[in-house]
Structure formats: structure tokens, C-alpha cells
Design an enzyme around this catalytic site. Structure first.
Site, PDB file in Angstrom:
ATOM      1  CE1 TYR A 144      -2.262   3.280   2.612  1.00  0.00           C
ATOM      2  CE2 TYR A 144      -3.580   2.659   0.721  1.00  0.00           C
ATOM      3  CZ  TYR A 144      -3.307   3.534   1.752  1.00  0.00           C
ATOM      4  OH  TYR A 144      -4.070   4.671   1.913  1.00  0.00           O
ATOM      5  CG  ASP A 239       5.983   3.599   0.240  1.00  0.00           C
ATOM      6  OD1 ASP A 239       4.780   3.387  -0.005  1.00  0.00           O
ATOM      7  OD2 ASP A 239       6.377   4.283   1.204  1.00  0.00           O
ATOM      8  CE  LYS A 267       2.884   5.048   7.672  1.00  0.00           C
ATOM      9  NZ  LYS A 267       1.551   4.968   8.281  1.00  0.00           N
TER      10      LYS A 267
HETATM   11  P1  KE4 Z   1      -0.366   8.541   4.289  1.00  0.00           P
HETATM   12  O1  KE4 Z   1      -0.933   9.190   3.066  1.00  0.00           O
HETATM   13  O2  KE4 Z   1      -1.445   7.760   5.037  1.00  0.00           O
HETATM   14  O3  KE4 Z   1       0.413   9.502   5.193  1.00  0.00           O
HETATM   15  O4  KE4 Z   1       0.727   7.464   3.823  1.00  0.00           O
HETATM   16  C1  KE4 Z   1       0.367   6.491   2.900  1.00  0.00           C
HETATM   17  C2  KE4 Z   1       1.341   5.321   2.996  1.00  0.00           C
HETATM   18  C3  KE4 Z   1       2.317   5.202   2.037  1.00  0.00           C
HETATM   19  N1  KE4 Z   1       3.219   4.190   2.074  1.00  0.00           N
HETATM   20  C4  KE4 Z   1       3.182   3.273   3.067  1.00  0.00           C
HETATM   21  C5  KE4 Z   1       4.187   2.165   3.086  1.00  0.00           C
HETATM   22  C6  KE4 Z   1       2.202   3.365   4.090  1.00  0.00           C
HETATM   23  O5  KE4 Z   1       2.180   2.428   5.081  1.00  0.00           O
HETATM   24  C7  KE4 Z   1       1.260   4.399   4.055  1.00  0.00           C
HETATM   25  C8  KE4 Z   1       0.153   4.538   5.094  1.00  0.00           C
HETATM   26  N2  KE4 Z   1       0.066   3.504   6.057  1.00  0.00           N
HETATM   27  C9  KE4 Z   1      -1.235   3.275   6.640  1.00  0.00           C
HETATM   28  C10 KE4 Z   1      -1.093   2.137   7.634  1.00  0.00           C
HETATM   29  N3  KE4 Z   1      -0.964   0.905   7.048  1.00  0.00           N
HETATM   30  C11 KE4 Z   1      -1.798   4.507   7.295  1.00  0.00           C
HETATM   31  C12 KE4 Z   1      -2.992   4.247   8.175  1.00  0.00           C
HETATM   32  C13 KE4 Z   1      -4.280   4.647   7.522  1.00  0.00           C
HETATM   33  O6  KE4 Z   1      -4.391   4.528   6.290  1.00  0.00           O
HETATM   34  O7  KE4 Z   1      -5.178   5.078   8.286  1.00  0.00           O
END
Ligand code: KE4
Length: 430
Positions: A144, A239, A267
Site C-alpha cells: 500500500y 516506499d 510518518k
Molecule cells: P499517508 O498518506 O497515510 O500519510 O501514507 C500512505 C502510505 C504510504 N506508504 C506506506 C508504506 C504506508 O504504510 C502508508 C500509510 N500507512 C497506513 C497504515 N498501514 C496509514 C494508516 C491509515 O491509512 O489510516
């Protein structure tokens, strides 16, 4: 456990926010019951609006590697906010955070700050397409990378949890150039490159997958991707939104000694405030406007509060003994969970990479999305609820990772292991 206020708030939230939440996985749909509403975070703990305390292994999905409301972060933000919240103009803190990131990941010569991991990966791929003049992207099932249209294909995390392999609203044309392969299956990627290597702008990968549960790369997987992309003139995009400053103080690229062309971050580098970033060698990054023609912009990018939280967090993380301390508690936690599961004869697959960890309710190793999907999600849901009742807050989905902080000490691990023994025993007797 009294959850009355959370229940009342959730009923109201559902009338105002889709599903009552601002991000799907928070709705507890994969584990049943209702989400708790948080009144405050303190150190390794969350306290909900009914006064229940939990050892927190979500830590806002990774960012809070120093724990909630770390005094240094709070003090630094208090100082910063007295000088305003955002300028929409350059500020010295942007340089400071950029330097800290580049010191940790020497392959990055330049970075651009954005406001989320989604923006970071979306921009990284636009840059790869601009730099190579090609359109095709390769991603992996169960990885993801945020919710940008071009990447919302066989994604992990909330999409995996919700069983939405693709999302409505994403036009076929937008994902026509997004190819997917099985994670850890180098042969599948070789086949794609044999067929159309010359058309591929980039391969994007979670160097340690954390969005189908925790799935580490098999030996030579990342090195193989590096070789294939190098030979085809494609870019390798790591990523590291989740793995950056989580699997190693220098990210997965340092841990595995594999240098990607572009790195996406998020993060931890924001310390709990909205920050994402993408970076790489100067030759690539100088394609980004206004240095170059590739357009990307953001109202709040680089704002002093978010920069301050990131600076203070990375500084705190690099203090002597902090990283080793987190890993020590992580090792203790994993060993204790394995022993507790063994004691109750519950088959689990446990893994840890640095300060992030995973546990599948499965009787065989998990190496990719098809094997992750075999996990017993019902049993995970029962375990999750038992741990919650025992004062431990895990990610509300089998397809997520767990995170530790420097605030997780002996007492928190002991409390977690005591709850886990109870929870496993409960599974064994049901
Ligand atoms: P954000 O747009 O949520 O800041 O980041 C997206 C993203 C991109 N790449 C990786 C490897 C990620 O894990 C994420 C976001 N992770 C999720 C948790 N698995 C965020 C939690 C959520 O979507 O509420």
C-alpha cells in the site's frame, strides 16, 4: 470495561463522517466492536474518553517512535507555535530537517517535503515518469502506497482489510499503466521486464512490507529489483514511508545496503504532524519545479510546526542508546508472544524488523499477499478484542504492522505479555 462515551461519540461521528472515521482502518470493521475515542496519548499509552488506558502499538500508524507527547517534542512545538503555525514561505527548519534526513540516508542528495505519504509516493512516481519519459509502473500485491489513483490497485492496508482490491472511482485508464506482481516473486518481475522493460518508468516497493501484515523481503528480492531496473533504465522507488527510521535509523536502504533511485518518506519524519517527503540524487531531484519542469506543490509543505516535530523526533531517536533500547524491548516482546502462543498451542507467525513487528494467525510462513490472506482473520479479531480488554491497543486489522517506541519499557512489555497469555488461552479454550 466502560466504553459508553466512545459509543456515544461514535454514534454521533457516524452522522457526520463517512463510517464515523477519517481513515477506514480506524473503524474496527475488521475486528468488530466499535472504535475507542482517544482523550490523550502519554508515552506508550493511549487513554480513551472513558478513562481506560492502553499500551499503544499503533502509535498513530508508526510516527510516534518516541511515544506520545514526548516532553522534548511538546516543548519544541510550544516554542514554535508562539511564532505562528505556517508561513507559506521558506523557513530555516526545512533546511534542518532535510539535513537530518540526508545525514541518515546518504543516497538522498535532495528532498522535497509534502504533507503525507500519499503525496510522497504520488510525486515520486510522477518524477520517475518525468525523468525516464516512460509511463509504466510496477507495484506489488499487498503493498500500500497511499490512496493516489494510480496506486490504488491490489493495495494493502485498509484496502486489503476492506477487501477492496480496486476502488470505485479509479478509472481504468488511470491504472492501465500500473502493473502488479506478487511480492517476493522476482521471476514475475523478470517476466514483466522481459516483455516491456523499455517502457517501465519505475518499480515501487515497500522494502519491508507492512501493509499486508509484516512481510520481510526474501534474500535477493530487493537486489534483484535493483539489478532489473538498473539494466532497463527504469528507476527503483523505495516506499519508506513506514520503514524509514523504523526498520533501521537509516531506513531499509541502509539495513539491506540497496540504494534506490527515489525514496518516499513520511510518518516518523513528521513526529506525529503531517509530513511526507521524497528524495534522491541531485540529477533526479532537480527535475522538480521550480528547479525543473515536473510540477508538484503544497500549501502547508515544510511548515515550521511539522518541521519542528520531525527535527525533534529524529534528534531524539539518534540520542545514544535510544534505538538499541527500542530493539531490546521489541526482541523481548516477540520472544514473549511466541512463548505465550506456544503455551496455548496457537499457531502464529511472528516477525520483527527493527522497531516494527507483525504476527499472523497462520500455521505456515507468510511471504506474500496470497499467503497473508490465508491468515485466520476471525481468530485475529478475537485476539485483538481480548488484548483491548486487557489494556493493549493493537492495530485493528490482521493486515497491519505493530510499532514500538522508546517509551515502551519493561512494565509495558510485561503488561502486554500478561494480556497475551490470557488472550491466547482464551482462543485455545474457545
Ligand atoms: P499517508 O498518506 O497515510 O500519510 O501514507 C500512505 C502510505 C504510504 N506508504 C506506506 C508504506 C504506508 O504504510 C502508508 C500509510 N500507512 C497506513 C497504515 N498501514 C496509514 C494508516 C491509515 O491509512 O489510516
Amino acid at each position: 470495561m466502560n466504553l459508553q462515551t466512545s459509543e456515544r461519540l461514535f454514534a454521533e461521528a457516524r452522522t457526520l463522517l463517512p463510517g464515523g472515521v477519517n481513515s477506514p482502518v480506524r473503524a474496527f470493521r475488521a475486528v468488530g466492536g466499535q472504535p475507542i475515542f482517544v482523550e490523550r496519548g502519554e508515552g506508550a499509552y493511549l487513554v480513551d474518553v472513558d478513562g481506560n488506558r492502553y499500551v499503544d502499538y499503533v502509535l498513530s500508524w508508526g510516527p510516534l517512535i518516541l511515544g506520545h507527547a514526548h516532553p522534548d517534542v511538546v516543548a519544541a512545538l510550544h516554542n514554535a507555535i508562539l511564532r505562528g503555525t505556517s508561513y507559506g514561505a521558506p523557513c530555516p527548519q526545512e533546511i534542518e530537517l532535510a539535513k537530518l534526513i540526508i545525514q541518515a540516508m546518504p543516497n538522498l542528495e535532495m528532498v522535497r517535503f509534502v504533507n503525507s505519504g500519499t503525496e510522497a509516493t504520488m510525486s515520486a512516481l510522477r518524477l520517475a515518469r518525468a525523468y525516464t519519459g516512460r509511463s509504466k509502473i510496477v507495484k506489488f500485491e499487498g503493498n500500500y502506497h497511499g490512496h493516489a489513483d494510480l496506486l490504488l490497485v491490489q493495495a494493502g492496508s485498509g484496502v486489503a482489510t476492506l477487501g477492496l482490491p480496486d476502488s470505485p472511482g479509479v478509472p481504468a485508464a488511470t491504472v492501465a499503466d500500473t502493473l502488479t506482481a506478487r511480492y517476493n516473486d522476482l521471476g514475475a518481475v523478470e517476466a514483466i521486464f522481459e516483455r516491456m522493460g523499455g517502457e517501465i518508468a519505475a518499480v515501487i516497493v515497500e522494502p519491508v512490507a507492512g501493509n499486508m501484515g509484516l512481510v520481510p523481503p526474501q534474500p535477493n528480492f530487493l537486489a534483484g529489483l535493483r539489478k532489473l531496473t538498473q539494466e532497463a533504465g527504469s528507476l527503483l522507488v523505495f516506499d519508506e514511508v513506514m520503514t524509514g527510521f523504523r526498520v533501521h535509523p537509516g531506513g531499509a536502504q541502509t539495513l539491506f545496503d540497496i540504494i534506490p533511485d527515489i525514496t518516499a518518506l513520511g510518518k516518523v519524519i513528521g513526529g506525529g504532524l503531517p509530513v511526507g517527503a521524497y528524495g534522491g540524487p541531485r540529477a533526479i531531484m532537480e527535475m522538480v519545479a521550480p528547479a525543473g519542469p515536473m510540477y508538484q506543490a503544497g500549501t502547508l509543505s515544510g511548515n515550521p510546526l511539522a518541521m519542528t516535530a520531525g527535527i525533534t523526533t529524529l534528534r531524539g531517536l539518534s540520542a545514544p542508546g535510544v534505538w538499541k533500547g527500542i530493539e531490546r524491548q521489541g526482541a523481548r516482546l516477540m520472544a514473549g508472544l511466541a512463548a505465550a502462543a506456544e503455551e496455548s498451542k496457537i499457531p502464529v507467525q511472528i516477525s520483527r524488523v527493527g522497531t516494527m513487528f507483525g504476527m499472523f494467525f497462520a500455521d505456515r510462513p507468510v511471504t506474500d499477499w496470497p499467503t497473508a490472506k490465508r491468515a485466520d482473520t476471525q481468530r485475529f479479531a478475537r485476539f485483538f478484542q481480548a488484548m483491548l480488554a486487557g489494556g493493549v491497543y493493537l492495530a485493528p486489522s490482521q493486515f497491519e504492522a505493530g510499532f514500538l517506541s522508546s517509551a515502551h519499557g519493561e512494565r509495558e512489555i510485561d503488561q502486554t505479555l500478561a494480556a497475551a497469555s490470557e488472550a491466547f488461552a482464551g482462543l485455545a479454550s474457545s
